[in-house]
Design a protein around this motif. Sequence first.
Motif, PDB file in Angstrom:
ATOM      1  N   THR A 181       0.619  -4.962   8.427  1.00  0.00           N
ATOM      2  CA  THR A 181       0.768  -6.370   8.791  1.00  0.00           C
ATOM      3  C   THR A 181       1.363  -7.178   7.652  1.00  0.00           C
ATOM      4  O   THR A 181       1.270  -6.808   6.477  1.00  0.00           O
ATOM      5  N   ILE A 182       1.942  -8.303   8.016  1.00  0.00           N
ATOM      6  CA  ILE A 182       2.520  -9.216   7.025  1.00  0.00           C
ATOM      7  C   ILE A 182       1.429  -9.790   6.126  1.00  0.00           C
ATOM      8  O   ILE A 182       1.638 -10.007   4.935  1.00  0.00           O
ATOM      9  N   GLN A 183       0.238  -9.971   6.675  1.00  0.00           N
ATOM     10  CA  GLN A 183      -0.873 -10.498   5.870  1.00  0.00           C
ATOM     11  C   GLN A 183      -1.254  -9.520   4.764  1.00  0.00           C
ATOM     12  O   GLN A 183      -1.501  -9.926   3.622  1.00  0.00           O
ATOM     13  N   GLU A 184      -1.304  -8.229   5.096  1.00  0.00           N
ATOM     14  CA  GLU A 184      -1.615  -7.217   4.082  1.00  0.00           C
ATOM     15  C   GLU A 184      -0.539  -7.199   2.997  1.00  0.00           C
ATOM     16  O   GLU A 184      -0.842  -7.043   1.819  1.00  0.00           O
ATOM     17  N   ALA A 185       0.712  -7.343   3.398  1.00  0.00           N
ATOM     18  CA  ALA A 185       1.814  -7.355   2.438  1.00  0.00           C
ATOM     19  C   ALA A 185       1.689  -8.546   1.494  1.00  0.00           C
ATOM     20  O   ALA A 185       1.852  -8.405   0.280  1.00  0.00           O
ATOM     21  N   ARG A 186       1.404  -9.711   2.043  1.00  0.00           N
ATOM     22  CA  ARG A 186       1.261 -10.910   1.207  1.00  0.00           C
ATOM     23  C   ARG A 186       0.110 -10.771   0.224  1.00  0.00           C
ATOM     24  O   ARG A 186       0.227 -11.156  -0.950  1.00  0.00           O
ATOM     25  N   LEU A 187      -1.016 -10.224   0.670  1.00  0.00           N
ATOM     26  CA  LEU A 187      -2.175 -10.049  -0.210  1.00  0.00           C
ATOM     27  C   LEU A 187      -1.878  -9.050  -1.323  1.00  0.00           C
ATOM     28  O   LEU A 187      -2.263  -9.262  -2.476  1.00  0.00           O
ATOM     29  N   ALA A 188      -1.206  -7.956  -0.996  1.00  0.00           N
ATOM     30  CA  ALA A 188      -0.879  -6.948  -2.007  1.00  0.00           C
ATOM     31  C   ALA A 188       0.065  -7.513  -3.056  1.00  0.00           C
ATOM     32  O   ALA A 188      -0.100  -7.260  -4.252  1.00  0.00           O
ATOM     33  N   ILE A 189       1.051  -8.284  -2.633  1.00  0.00           N
ATOM     34  CA  ILE A 189       1.990  -8.895  -3.581  1.00  0.00           C
ATOM     35  C   ILE A 189       1.273  -9.912  -4.454  1.00  0.00           C
ATOM     36  O   ILE A 189       1.492  -9.982  -5.660  1.00  0.00           O
ATOM     37  N   ALA A 190       0.376 -10.692  -3.861  1.00  0.00           N
ATOM     38  CA  ALA A 190      -0.370 -11.695  -4.627  1.00  0.00           C
ATOM     39  C   ALA A 190      -1.292 -11.039  -5.653  1.00  0.00           C
ATOM     40  O   ALA A 190      -1.501 -11.586  -6.739  1.00  0.00           O
ATOM     41  N   ALA A 191      -1.828  -9.871  -5.349  1.00  0.00           N
ATOM     42  CA  ALA A 191      -2.744  -9.183  -6.253  1.00  0.00           C
ATOM     43  C   ALA A 191      -2.012  -8.425  -7.360  1.00  0.00           C
ATOM     44  O   ALA A 191      -2.619  -8.046  -8.352  1.00  0.00           O
ATOM     45  N   SER A 192      -0.721  -8.213  -7.213  1.00  0.00           N
ATOM     46  CA  SER A 192       0.067  -7.477  -8.199  1.00  0.00           C
ATOM     47  C   SER A 192       0.293  -8.332  -9.442  1.00  0.00           C
ATOM     48  O   SER A 192       0.519  -9.533  -9.337  1.00  0.00           O
ATOM     49  N   PRO A 193       0.283  -7.726 -10.627  1.00  0.00           N
ATOM     50  CA  PRO A 193       0.460  -8.496 -11.861  1.00  0.00           C
ATOM     51  C   PRO A 193       1.777  -9.266 -11.945  1.00  0.00           C
ATOM     52  O   PRO A 193       1.814 -10.355 -12.475  1.00  0.00           O
ATOM     53  N   LYS A 194       2.858  -8.700 -11.434  1.00  0.00           N
ATOM     54  CA  LYS A 194       4.163  -9.357 -11.528  1.00  0.00           C
ATOM     55  C   LYS A 194       4.791  -9.590 -10.161  1.00  0.00           C
ATOM     56  O   LYS A 194       5.987  -9.815 -10.057  1.00  0.00           O
ATOM     57  N   GLY A 195       4.002  -9.527  -9.113  1.00  0.00           N
ATOM     58  CA  GLY A 195       4.520  -9.775  -7.775  1.00  0.00           C
ATOM     59  C   GLY A 195       5.316  -8.607  -7.233  1.00  0.00           C
ATOM     60  O   GLY A 195       5.194  -7.478  -7.688  1.00  0.00           O
TER      61      GLY A 195
END
Length: 53
Positions: A30-44
């Motif tokens: 899902t797009i929500q999972e993608a957004r959360l993973a990117i937000a949790a990444s140190p450099k996006g």
Amino acid sequence: MACGSCGGGAARTRYEITFNHDGSKKTVDTIQEARLAIAASPKGGTRKAVPTK
């Protein structure tokens, strides 16, 4: 517009994330999972829609 659970277009799309900090890739449903993973990444990162097989 079809929802993800009723077999419409969204049900056949996944999202591939490429993380900026190490170049690794991850595919989510899902797009929500993608957004959360990117937000949790140190450099996006970036995401793109990919069709499921």
